[in-house]
Design a protein around this motif. Structure first.
Motif, PDB file in Angstrom:
ATOM      1  N   SER A   1       0.826  -1.203   0.000  1.00 55.49           N
ATOM      2  CA  SER A   1       0.000   0.000   0.000  1.00 55.49           C
ATOM      3  C   SER A   1       0.860   1.251   0.000  1.00 55.49           C
ATOM      4  CB  SER A   1      -0.928  -0.001   1.215  1.00 55.49           C
ATOM      5  OG  SER A   1      -1.625   1.214   1.322  1.00 55.49           O
ATOM      6  N   THR A   2       1.916   1.246   0.804  1.00 56.85           N
ATOM      7  CA  THR A   2       2.787   2.419   0.903  1.00 56.85           C
ATOM      8  C   THR A   2       3.476   2.701  -0.422  1.00 56.85           C
ATOM      9  OG1 THR A   2       3.158   2.021   3.258  1.00 56.85           O
ATOM     10  CG2 THR A   2       4.754   3.422   2.116  1.00 56.85           C
ATOM     11  N   ASP A   3       4.030   1.653  -1.036  1.00 59.54           N
ATOM     12  CA  ASP A   3       4.700   1.832  -2.326  1.00 59.54           C
ATOM     13  C   ASP A   3       3.716   2.292  -3.386  1.00 59.54           C
ATOM     14  OD1 ASP A   3       7.065   1.199  -4.257  1.00 59.54           O
ATOM     15  OD2 ASP A   3       5.361   0.105  -5.098  1.00 59.54           O
ATOM     16  N   PHE A   4       2.509   1.711  -3.400  1.00 58.59           N
ATOM     17  CA  PHE A   4       1.520   2.041  -4.421  1.00 58.59           C
ATOM     18  C   PHE A   4       1.147   3.508  -4.366  1.00 58.59           C
ATOM     19  CE2 PHE A   4      -2.746   1.613  -6.467  1.00 58.59           C
ATOM     20  CZ  PHE A   4      -2.334   0.980  -7.624  1.00 58.59           C
ATOM     21  N   GLU A   5       0.983   4.044  -3.156  1.00 60.48           N
ATOM     22  CA  GLU A   5       0.556   5.430  -3.006  1.00 60.48           C
ATOM     23  C   GLU A   5       1.715   6.417  -3.141  1.00 60.48           C
ATOM     24  OE1 GLU A   5      -1.623   5.744   0.613  1.00 60.48           O
ATOM     25  OE2 GLU A   5      -3.073   4.189   0.046  1.00 60.48           O
ATOM     26  N   ASN A   6       2.921   6.002  -2.731  1.00 66.27           N
ATOM     27  CA  ASN A   6       4.040   6.946  -2.709  1.00 66.27           C
ATOM     28  C   ASN A   6       4.883   6.942  -3.977  1.00 66.27           C
ATOM     29  OD1 ASN A   6       3.305   7.681  -0.114  1.00 66.27           O
ATOM     30  ND2 ASN A   6       4.794   6.354   0.891  1.00 66.27           N
ATOM     31  N   THR A   7       4.898   5.823  -4.713  1.00 66.59           N
ATOM     32  CA  THR A   7       5.746   5.760  -5.908  1.00 66.59           C
ATOM     33  C   THR A   7       4.978   5.415  -7.179  1.00 66.59           C
ATOM     34  OG1 THR A   7       6.310   3.406  -5.678  1.00 66.59           O
ATOM     35  CG2 THR A   7       7.670   4.993  -4.454  1.00 66.59           C
ATOM     36  N   GLN A   8       3.745   4.915  -7.063  1.00 68.01           N
ATOM     37  CA  GLN A   8       2.964   4.550  -8.243  1.00 68.01           C
ATOM     38  C   GLN A   8       1.925   5.636  -8.555  1.00 68.01           C
ATOM     39  OE1 GLN A   8       3.546   1.367  -9.954  1.00 68.01           O
ATOM     40  NE2 GLN A   8       5.367   1.462  -8.676  1.00 68.01           N
ATOM     41  N   LEU A   9       0.888   5.712  -7.738  1.00 67.16           N
ATOM     42  CA  LEU A   9      -0.156   6.728  -7.949  1.00 67.16           C
ATOM     43  C   LEU A   9       0.190   7.965  -7.127  1.00 67.16           C
ATOM     44  CD1 LEU A   9      -3.535   4.756  -8.001  1.00 67.16           C
ATOM     45  CD2 LEU A   9      -1.901   5.191  -9.833  1.00 67.16           C
ATOM     46  N   THR A  10       1.171   8.705  -7.590  1.00 62.66           N
ATOM     47  CA  THR A  10       1.634   9.877  -6.858  1.00 62.66           C
ATOM     48  C   THR A  10       0.694  11.068  -7.075  1.00 62.66           C
ATOM     49  OG1 THR A  10       3.047  10.501  -8.712  1.00 62.66           O
ATOM     50  CG2 THR A  10       4.031   9.147  -6.977  1.00 62.66           C
ATOM     51  N   LEU A  11       0.731  11.997  -6.162  1.00 62.29           N
ATOM     52  CA  LEU A  11      -0.088  13.208  -6.269  1.00 62.29           C
ATOM     53  C   LEU A  11       0.264  13.977  -7.533  1.00 62.29           C
ATOM     54  CD1 LEU A  11      -1.015  15.663  -3.450  1.00 62.29           C
ATOM     55  CD2 LEU A  11       0.072  16.553  -5.511  1.00 62.29           C
ATOM     56  N   GLN A  12      -0.759  14.441  -8.238  1.00 57.04           N
ATOM     57  CA  GLN A  12      -0.570  15.184  -9.478  1.00 57.04           C
ATOM     58  C   GLN A  12      -1.169  16.586  -9.337  1.00 57.04           C
ATOM     59  OE1 GLN A  12       1.074  13.708 -12.301  1.00 57.04           O
ATOM     60  NE2 GLN A  12       1.540  12.263 -10.646  1.00 57.04           N
TER      61      GLN A  12
END
Length: 291
Positions: free
Chosen positions: A159-170
């Motif tokens: 979950s952490t990787d997905f939110e921090n490195t995959q679906l990053t804030l745009q």
């Protein structure tokens, strides 16, 4: 009041990759109330594949801007996504049509366009026929801007990787003439060889955040697979899945964000997925196209 134009006429998709074709769509001299894409999937010349593979239809938009190597930047926007059926029981003349409302993409569906059929299959195959239907009239919205937020396949390692490195804030700029806005989201989950049967067989929510505030919650699931109009099929077609069923279209969710925008300012958009922990041999993944 209707103009229909075909781009891709029974194009065989026989191996993983892109199948590109140029076509001529109407100019901007007329207004159109609706634009529909009728995507007819059939068997490839040598017959249908046995397996369920992802197919995507993109418009390849020439932006007129140059990159650092002085090549023109091409931006791809997904118009449609259909998963192939388990085709072992289908006759060679089988066809099925899925219809998509693509009116919001009118600004990049003008004049000469390149349309891409992407096939994720590793065996042959299926065919694609695309009919674009332009209906004259006044559109519900005068679209002045469209931007990709996320585009691609994203691995859910954690979950952490997905939110921090995959679906990053745009962060996206809202045009000074904007009066309304929406986020258009299509997400399908794939892979299941782990203790969660994720992502294909795990029902979860995703959460849309605007400027740090959660504004929408969406159940990313299709519970209609047992009612599949493509029958009979082999395999596990009857089981519900992460926003898709074998042989039919993925659902696109439209999230109104008009109350949260201010023209001529920048907006922060972030999409988070429900947390879960998995173990096994296959990393869950999500194919996500959001504009």
């Amino acid at each position: 009041d209707t103009t229909t134009i075909r781009i891709h006429d029974h194009t065989d998709m026989t191996w993983y990759g892109n199948y590109d074709e140029w076509g001529l769509l109407p100019s901007d001299s007329l207004n159109y109330r609706k634009i529909y894409l009728h995507y007819t999937m059939g068997c490839a010349t040598a017959g249908c594949s046995d397996w369920d593979y992802t197919t995507q239809i993109f418009v390849r938009h020439r932006t007129g801007e140059l990159d650092t190597a002085f090549n023109e930047i091409v931006e791809s926007y997904e118009l449609a996504r259909v998963i192939t059926p388990y085709g072992n029981s289908l006759s060679n003349n089988w066809e099925f049509t899925s219809t998509f409302d693509i009116t919001d993409f009118i600004g990049i569906l003008r004049d000469s366009v390149e349309i891409r059929c992407h096939y994720s299959g590793w065996s042959s195959g299926f065919s694609a026929t695309l009919d674009f239907e332009f209906i004259e009239g006044t559109p519900a919205r005068d679209v002045i801007q469209i931007d990709n937020i996320y585009s691609g396949s994203y691995n859910y390692v954690s979950s952490t990787d997905f939110e921090n490195t995959q679906l990053t804030l745009q962060s996206l700029f809202i045009d000074q003439n904007s009066k309304a806005a929406a986020v258009k989201m299509t997400s399908t989950g794939h892979g299941f060889d782990n203790n969660q049967s994720a992502a294909e067989f795990k029902p979860i929510d995703y959460f849309l955040k605007i400027n740090g505030n959660q504004t929408h919650t969406q159940y990313n699931w299709d519970n209609t697979c047992g009612e599949n109009p493509i029958y009979p099929q082999g395999g596990t077609w009857i089981y519900d899945r992460a926003n898709w069923c074998p042989g039919t279209r993925a659902q696109t969710f439209n999230h109104e964000i008009t109350p949260f925008i201010i023209a001529n300012t920048t907006i922060d958009i972030d999409i988070d997925f429900q947390n879960y922990t998995w173990s096994g041999t296959q990393t869950p993944s999500y194919i996500i196209e959001a504009q």
